[in-house]
Scaffold this active site. Sequence first.
Site, PDB file in Angstrom:
ATOM      1  CB  SER A 173     -13.772 -27.455  15.720  1.00 56.89           C
ATOM      2  OG  SER A 173     -14.986 -27.051  16.077  1.00 56.89           O
ATOM      3  CE1 TYR A 185     -15.069 -30.979  10.976  1.00 58.41           C
ATOM      4  CE2 TYR A 185     -16.029 -29.484  13.050  1.00 58.41           C
ATOM      5  CZ  TYR A 185     -14.805 -30.170  11.754  1.00 58.41           C
ATOM      6  OH  TYR A 185     -14.305 -28.521  12.141  1.00 58.41           O
TER       7      TYR A 185
END
Length: 254
Positions: A138, A151
Amino acid sequence: MKPSGNTILITGGGSGIGAALAHRLHDAGNTIIVSGRRRQALEEAIAGRHNMHAVPLDVEQPGAIADFARRVVAEHPALNVLVNNAGIMRFEALDTARDLTDAEETVATNLLGPIRMIDALVDHLAAQPDAAIVNVTSGLAFVPLVDTPTYCATKAAIHSYTVSLREALKGRIEVIELAPPAVQTNLTPGQATRPGYQPLDEFADEVMALLSQQPTPPEILVERVRFLRFAEAEQRFEPTLAQLNEMARRARGA
């Protein structure tokens, strides 16, 4: 990565980025295996598509991954590409003591899941021609969203792990990192229609164009993610951190 003629396993392939890439890679002439927790979503993803296969899997369960890998290799011995895409994103508050269930499940899915999947398949992949591993990280691996700290930490860890893996497997298995920006998917509530996030089809089309380059770049970076990926290198980390978090909170109405 060879553009066609592969047998590709995509975890988290029943929806979102995983399903979008599964369809495009299938259309490019590859055999696709999608895995995930929800059988119905997997069946919908493969509906009407020859040479697409669905195999349910919960990547949080270590034993399940080993059993899954044995089954997939037995049923699809030509498997030569693994795409580690399965992931969860949970909002967490760090300013007070809390139940750590969300954090622990995020680590199990986003970090231990890919590590265990690679471990279960690395020997098989190393024996295949044109083998590749694609780890989906990400843009938040490089500049974190404060409200989703675990995350972001798992994605940063997978980025680092991918760098090590690339060196360890050099000459045997191609290792690629795919770092998405904020994309309109159901990863978090309301995200699929959130203004300012990249439309899923646009993202997937851009990824496919990058994957088709020869040689394939070691990092697949669509244009929208580059301001996060290179924030530190370009000495603008602090303002980017502030800008990212303010934009995200406004987009969510927080």
